[in-house]
Motif scaffolding. Structure first.
Motif, PDB file in Angstrom:
ATOM      1  N   VAL A 120      -8.529  -7.279   8.729  1.00 36.11           N
ATOM      2  CA  VAL A 120      -9.449  -6.857   7.674  1.00 36.11           C
ATOM      3  C   VAL A 120      -8.661  -6.695   6.378  1.00 36.11           C
ATOM      4  O   VAL A 120      -7.598  -6.073   6.373  1.00 36.11           O
ATOM      5  CB  VAL A 120     -10.143  -5.528   8.029  1.00 36.11           C
ATOM      6  CG1 VAL A 120     -11.014  -5.052   6.872  1.00 36.11           C
ATOM      7  CG2 VAL A 120     -10.979  -5.689   9.296  1.00 36.11           C
ATOM      8  N   THR A 121      -9.170  -7.244   5.290  1.00 37.01           N
ATOM      9  CA  THR A 121      -8.546  -7.030   3.985  1.00 37.01           C
ATOM     10  C   THR A 121      -9.616  -6.659   2.966  1.00 37.01           C
ATOM     11  O   THR A 121     -10.781  -7.028   3.115  1.00 37.01           O
ATOM     12  CB  THR A 121      -7.803  -8.286   3.490  1.00 37.01           C
ATOM     13  OG1 THR A 121      -8.734  -9.365   3.358  1.00 37.01           O
ATOM     14  CG2 THR A 121      -6.697  -8.674   4.450  1.00 37.01           C
ATOM     15  N   ARG A 122      -9.204  -5.956   1.934  1.00 35.47           N
ATOM     16  CA  ARG A 122     -10.084  -5.591   0.833  1.00 35.47           C
ATOM     17  C   ARG A 122      -9.377  -5.921  -0.475  1.00 35.47           C
ATOM     18  O   ARG A 122      -8.184  -6.225  -0.507  1.00 35.47           O
ATOM     19  CB  ARG A 122     -10.411  -4.086   0.858  1.00 35.47           C
ATOM     20  CG  ARG A 122     -11.165  -3.573   2.077  1.00 35.47           C
ATOM     21  CD  ARG A 122     -12.540  -4.226   2.246  1.00 35.47           C
ATOM     22  NE  ARG A 122     -13.387  -4.105   1.078  1.00 35.47           N
ATOM     23  CZ  ARG A 122     -14.162  -3.042   0.792  1.00 35.47           C
ATOM     24  NH1 ARG A 122     -14.155  -1.991   1.572  1.00 35.47           N
ATOM     25  NH2 ARG A 122     -14.926  -3.045  -0.275  1.00 35.47           N
ATOM     26  N   SER A 123     -10.111  -5.836  -1.577  1.00 29.39           N
ATOM     27  CA  SER A 123      -9.494  -6.079  -2.877  1.00 29.39           C
ATOM     28  C   SER A 123      -8.544  -4.944  -3.253  1.00 29.39           C
ATOM     29  O   SER A 123      -7.501  -5.162  -3.876  1.00 29.39           O
ATOM     30  CB  SER A 123     -10.566  -6.234  -3.960  1.00 29.39           C
ATOM     31  OG  SER A 123     -11.375  -5.072  -4.042  1.00 29.39           O
ATOM     32  N   VAL A 124      -8.890  -3.709  -2.858  1.00 29.71           N
ATOM     33  CA  VAL A 124      -8.048  -2.552  -3.167  1.00 29.71           C
ATOM     34  C   VAL A 124      -8.021  -1.589  -1.989  1.00 29.71           C
ATOM     35  O   VAL A 124      -8.936  -1.565  -1.164  1.00 29.71           O
ATOM     36  CB  VAL A 124      -8.552  -1.781  -4.417  1.00 29.71           C
ATOM     37  CG1 VAL A 124      -8.467  -2.640  -5.653  1.00 29.71           C
ATOM     38  CG2 VAL A 124      -9.975  -1.259  -4.207  1.00 29.71           C
ATOM     39  N   TRP A 125      -6.957  -0.796  -1.900  1.00 29.18           N
ATOM     40  CA  TRP A 125      -6.992   0.416  -1.086  1.00 29.18           C
ATOM     41  C   TRP A 125      -7.573   1.515  -1.965  1.00 29.18           C
ATOM     42  O   TRP A 125      -7.476   1.466  -3.191  1.00 29.18           O
ATOM     43  CB  TRP A 125      -5.601   0.807  -0.568  1.00 29.18           C
ATOM     44  CG  TRP A 125      -4.550   0.953  -1.633  1.00 29.18           C
ATOM     45  CD1 TRP A 125      -3.633   0.021  -2.015  1.00 29.18           C
ATOM     46  CD2 TRP A 125      -4.334   2.103  -2.479  1.00 29.18           C
ATOM     47  NE1 TRP A 125      -2.847   0.498  -3.046  1.00 29.18           N
ATOM     48  CE2 TRP A 125      -3.249   1.778  -3.350  1.00 29.18           C
ATOM     49  CE3 TRP A 125      -4.919   3.353  -2.587  1.00 29.18           C
ATOM     50  CZ2 TRP A 125      -2.762   2.666  -4.312  1.00 29.18           C
ATOM     51  CZ3 TRP A 125      -4.442   4.236  -3.548  1.00 29.18           C
ATOM     52  CH2 TRP A 125      -3.374   3.896  -4.387  1.00 29.18           C
ATOM     53  N   SER A 129      -7.149   7.795 -15.354  1.00 30.83           N
ATOM     54  CA  SER A 129      -5.843   7.622 -15.966  1.00 30.83           C
ATOM     55  C   SER A 129      -4.956   6.873 -14.972  1.00 30.83           C
ATOM     56  O   SER A 129      -5.444   6.075 -14.176  1.00 30.83           O
ATOM     57  CB  SER A 129      -5.252   8.987 -16.343  1.00 30.83           C
ATOM     58  OG  SER A 129      -4.052   8.826 -17.071  1.00 30.83           O
ATOM     59  N   THR A 130      -3.654   7.158 -15.000  1.00 34.65           N
ATOM     60  CA  THR A 130      -2.706   6.551 -14.065  1.00 34.65           C
ATOM     61  C   THR A 130      -1.694   7.605 -13.631  1.00 34.65           C
ATOM     62  O   THR A 130      -1.528   8.644 -14.271  1.00 34.65           O
ATOM     63  CB  THR A 130      -1.935   5.371 -14.701  1.00 34.65           C
ATOM     64  OG1 THR A 130      -1.207   5.844 -15.832  1.00 34.65           O
ATOM     65  CG2 THR A 130      -2.884   4.260 -15.125  1.00 34.65           C
ATOM     66  N   VAL A 189      -0.373   3.612 -10.257  1.00 36.24           N
ATOM     67  CA  VAL A 189      -1.699   3.469  -9.647  1.00 36.24           C
ATOM     68  C   VAL A 189      -2.736   4.126 -10.548  1.00 36.24           C
ATOM     69  O   VAL A 189      -2.433   5.046 -11.307  1.00 36.24           O
ATOM     70  CB  VAL A 189      -1.746   4.091  -8.232  1.00 36.24           C
ATOM     71  CG1 VAL A 189      -0.677   3.485  -7.346  1.00 36.24           C
ATOM     72  CG2 VAL A 189      -1.593   5.616  -8.290  1.00 36.24           C
ATOM     73  N   ARG A 190      -3.948   3.653 -10.457  1.00 33.06           N
ATOM     74  CA  ARG A 190      -5.029   4.216 -11.266  1.00 33.06           C
ATOM     75  C   ARG A 190      -5.600   5.451 -10.589  1.00 33.06           C
ATOM     76  O   ARG A 190      -5.592   5.568  -9.350  1.00 33.06           O
ATOM     77  CB  ARG A 190      -6.114   3.166 -11.513  1.00 33.06           C
ATOM     78  CG  ARG A 190      -5.580   1.945 -12.237  1.00 33.06           C
ATOM     79  CD  ARG A 190      -6.672   1.093 -12.851  1.00 33.06           C
ATOM     80  NE  ARG A 190      -7.249   1.741 -14.034  1.00 33.06           N
ATOM     81  CZ  ARG A 190      -8.015   1.098 -14.920  1.00 33.06           C
ATOM     82  NH1 ARG A 190      -8.284  -0.195 -14.755  1.00 33.06           N
ATOM     83  NH2 ARG A 190      -8.514   1.717 -15.974  1.00 33.06           N
ATOM     84  N   LEU A 239      -7.533  14.025  -6.886  1.00 31.90           N
ATOM     85  CA  LEU A 239      -7.631  12.696  -7.463  1.00 31.90           C
ATOM     86  C   LEU A 239      -8.124  11.687  -6.442  1.00 31.90           C
ATOM     87  O   LEU A 239      -7.820  11.780  -5.255  1.00 31.90           O
ATOM     88  CB  LEU A 239      -6.261  12.220  -7.971  1.00 31.90           C
ATOM     89  CG  LEU A 239      -5.674  12.870  -9.220  1.00 31.90           C
ATOM     90  CD1 LEU A 239      -4.310  12.245  -9.521  1.00 31.90           C
ATOM     91  CD2 LEU A 239      -6.605  12.730 -10.423  1.00 31.90           C
ATOM     92  N   GLU A 240      -8.895  10.718  -6.941  1.00 33.47           N
ATOM     93  CA  GLU A 240      -9.133   9.478  -6.219  1.00 33.47           C
ATOM     94  C   GLU A 240      -8.196   8.453  -6.834  1.00 33.47           C
ATOM     95  O   GLU A 240      -8.052   8.384  -8.064  1.00 33.47           O
ATOM     96  CB  GLU A 240     -10.584   9.029  -6.367  1.00 33.47           C
ATOM     97  CG  GLU A 240     -10.920   7.765  -5.600  1.00 33.47           C
ATOM     98  CD  GLU A 240     -12.411   7.508  -5.513  1.00 33.47           C
ATOM     99  OE1 GLU A 240     -12.809   6.335  -5.601  1.00 33.47           O
ATOM    100  OE2 GLU A 240     -13.176   8.494  -5.354  1.00 33.47           O
ATOM    101  N   ILE A 241      -7.515   7.679  -6.007  1.00 32.66           N
ATOM    102  CA  ILE A 241      -6.520   6.722  -6.488  1.00 32.66           C
ATOM    103  C   ILE A 241      -6.739   5.380  -5.810  1.00 32.66           C
ATOM    104  O   ILE A 241      -7.290   5.310  -4.704  1.00 32.66           O
ATOM    105  CB  ILE A 241      -5.082   7.227  -6.223  1.00 32.66           C
ATOM    106  CG1 ILE A 241      -4.865   7.510  -4.740  1.00 32.66           C
ATOM    107  CG2 ILE A 241      -4.798   8.485  -7.044  1.00 32.66           C
ATOM    108  CD1 ILE A 241      -3.448   7.947  -4.386  1.00 32.66           C
ATOM    109  N   TRP A 242      -6.334   4.301  -6.479  1.00 31.99           N
ATOM    110  CA  TRP A 242      -6.518   2.974  -5.892  1.00 31.99           C
ATOM    111  C   TRP A 242      -5.522   1.987  -6.478  1.00 31.99           C
ATOM    112  O   TRP A 242      -4.933   2.223  -7.542  1.00 31.99           O
ATOM    113  CB  TRP A 242      -7.953   2.490  -6.087  1.00 31.99           C
ATOM    114  CG  TRP A 242      -8.377   2.269  -7.503  1.00 31.99           C
ATOM    115  CD1 TRP A 242      -8.405   1.084  -8.178  1.00 31.99           C
ATOM    116  CD2 TRP A 242      -8.860   3.252  -8.433  1.00 31.99           C
ATOM    117  NE1 TRP A 242      -8.867   1.260  -9.463  1.00 31.99           N
ATOM    118  CE2 TRP A 242      -9.164   2.590  -9.646  1.00 31.99           C
ATOM    119  CE3 TRP A 242      -9.060   4.633  -8.359  1.00 31.99           C
ATOM    120  CZ2 TRP A 242      -9.639   3.253 -10.766  1.00 31.99           C
ATOM    121  CZ3 TRP A 242      -9.531   5.293  -9.478  1.00 31.99           C
ATOM    122  CH2 TRP A 242      -9.820   4.617 -10.660  1.00 31.99           C
ATOM    123  N   GLY A 243      -5.350   0.897  -5.741  1.00 30.26           N
ATOM    124  CA  GLY A 243      -4.438  -0.148  -6.164  1.00 30.26           C
ATOM    125  C   GLY A 243      -4.544  -1.341  -5.236  1.00 30.26           C
ATOM    126  O   GLY A 243      -5.353  -1.349  -4.301  1.00 30.26           O
TER     127      GLY A 243
END
Length: 465
Positions: free
Chosen positions: A155-160, A190-191, A199-200, A212-216
């Protein structure tokens, strides 16, 4: 053979019966392990230390890019677009032309002409349809949620996508960042730095504590996750599995899965023809004791779901004319229902009584057994005064809870009853075993739920009746 939702519905004599007997099963939170320690400790951590939520798999990512992306959102949401800007997020709530809620999700304004919707399928499907139908100058990219049951396939996604939450969350965040990090206003973006990568971030929070919610990029997921868990050890951070994760809304007060109000109405026929026969809307299920005479009985407006403050008539949007005719003060209101411990013990005890009455299984920490959940809430006279829509158990509160919408004149502290289980031994859903209905006493309580508030209300269940 039906190829779209409209054809599926045309082949049915009763839409309510179709959805109440769907064979889809319960809503699955896929890929993420059910538990990393145990669901009780994982619930405890988000109120008392810190927790890492993995949101990488159960939600749709829908990317909207182009000069009309903002116009598409403004035209379809009850929320005001005024004051919105890049690096801010918004809870997006679209309604039908008839003023009923389709779903909701979070919109991240990532770049000047780029947005990302994150949430369940109904609002994502509506956005995709409107983008095509409305002729907007916008590119739409769908990164669909991970399969319910991958069956061992990769399984892959565009972001975690992770969240770091709990009273110790900011200590973990600043350790990861290598120094202080500004506590931005809620839903500002922010980052930060993690493991040498930028990471954002989205300012979020639970239990009154900043998080925080974070993704990359998805390929960096394992590296980032390991860094968070390592940094969090001294602050009591633990990973939260897919079993405990969805139950956090019982304490925070968001109703995740009302039925999308799109099954009837001539103005929605072209949408139903656009939706596939395998879509969320065509295959979803309704569970619970409420049996409507028509599917419209399950439709809800923004005020009934607690979205009334979002409704702003400072812009044109689909459903505006109908919503302008509604008196907000007379609508049902969102509440928490705290279920009576003695009645809960009776439900649980029936599992161990081979010759006695069997009540509907109440799974913990989440007791929902359909895509959308609708249990009758009744008063002392047996009249239906509301709908209980998301049900489970909080180890933090030692309490069975549900989120409900009830008649506006019923005050906090009132004892009502939730009809638990389905009629005539249960529907044919795969998640339903033969059982008998039971009325469970429940105290109308605030949203978000508060032990302090509950224990100052009228006497009743703890002294027995």
């Amino acid at each position: 053979m039906a190829s779209n939702l409209e054809q599926v519905l045309a082949s049915q004599s009763d839409i309510v019966a179709m959805l109440r007997n769907s064979q889809l099963g319960a809503y699955v939170y896929p890929v993420v392990a059910p538990e990393f320690s145990n669901w009780r400790s994982e619930q405890w951590a988000w109120q008392h230390s810190a927790v890492l939520f993995d949101q990488s798999h159960h939600m749709v990512n829908l990317y909207l890019r182009g000069r009309d992306a903002m116009k598409l959102l403004s035209d379809t949401m009850i929320n005001s677009p005024k004051g919105w800007a890049v690096n801010r997020a918004k809870q997006y709530v679209p309604t039908t032309p008839y003023g009923h809620v389709i779903g909701d999700g979070i919109i991240f304004w990532q770049e000047e002409e780029e947005f990302c919707y994150v949430g369940r399928a109904p609002a994502s499907n509506w956005l995709r349809f409107q983008a095509e139908k409305g002729g907007y100058d916008v590119d739409v990219e769908l990164d669909d949620r991970s399969p319910m049951r991958p069956m061992g396939k990769p399984v892959t996604r565009s972001v975690w996508r992770f969240q770091i939450q709990g009273p110790n969350a900011w200590d973990v965040i600043e350790k990861l960042n290598g120094g202080p990090l500004e506590k931005l206003a809620f839903f500002r973006m922010s980052t930060m730095n993690i493991a040498g990568r930028q990471v954002r971030t989205l300012r979020h929070g639970m239990s009154g504590a900043p998080g925080l919610e974070i993704w990359g990029p998805y390929e960096e997921q394992e590296e980032i996750r390991a860094a968070i868990l390592d940094a969090g050890k001294e602050f009591g951070l633990i990973a939260c599995g897919s079993r405990a994760y969805p139950s956090n809304t019982l304490e925070s007060g968001w109703i995740p899965s009302p039925l999308p109000a799109i099954y009837t109405g001539d103005e929605l026929k072209d949408y139903r023809e656009w939706l596939g026969a395998d879509s969320y809307e065509a295959t979803g299920s309704i569970g619970g004791s409420f049996v409507g005479s028509s599917i419209e009985d399950y439709y809800l407006n923004p005020w009934e779901l607690g979205y009334g403050p979002f409704v702003k008539f400072d812009h044109d949007f689909i459903g505006r004319e109908r919503l302008e005719k509604i008196d907000p003060a007379s609508q049902r209101r969102k509440v928490t229902l705290a279920w009576n411990p003695e009645d809960m013990a009776k439900i649980m005890a029936s599992l161990f009584d081979p010759d006695g009455t069997q009540y509907k299984f109440f799974d913990v920490p989440l007791a929902n057994y359909a895509s959308s959940n609708y249990d009758r809430v009744v008063d002392a006279g047996g009249s239906t005064v509301g709908l209980s829509m998301f049900t489970g158990y909080s180890y933090n509160e030692k309490q069975a809870l549900s989120l409900a919408t009830i008649d506006h004149e019923i005050p906090d502290g009132t004892e009502l009853r939730v009809v638990w289980g389905e009629e005539n031994g249960g529907t044919k859903k795969t998640t339903v075993e033969p059982h008998k209905q039971i009325e469970v006493r429940a105290i109308v309580s605030p949203v978000p739920y508060s032990r302090v508030a509950r224990e100052t209300y009228q006497e009743g269940w703890r002294t027995g009746r």
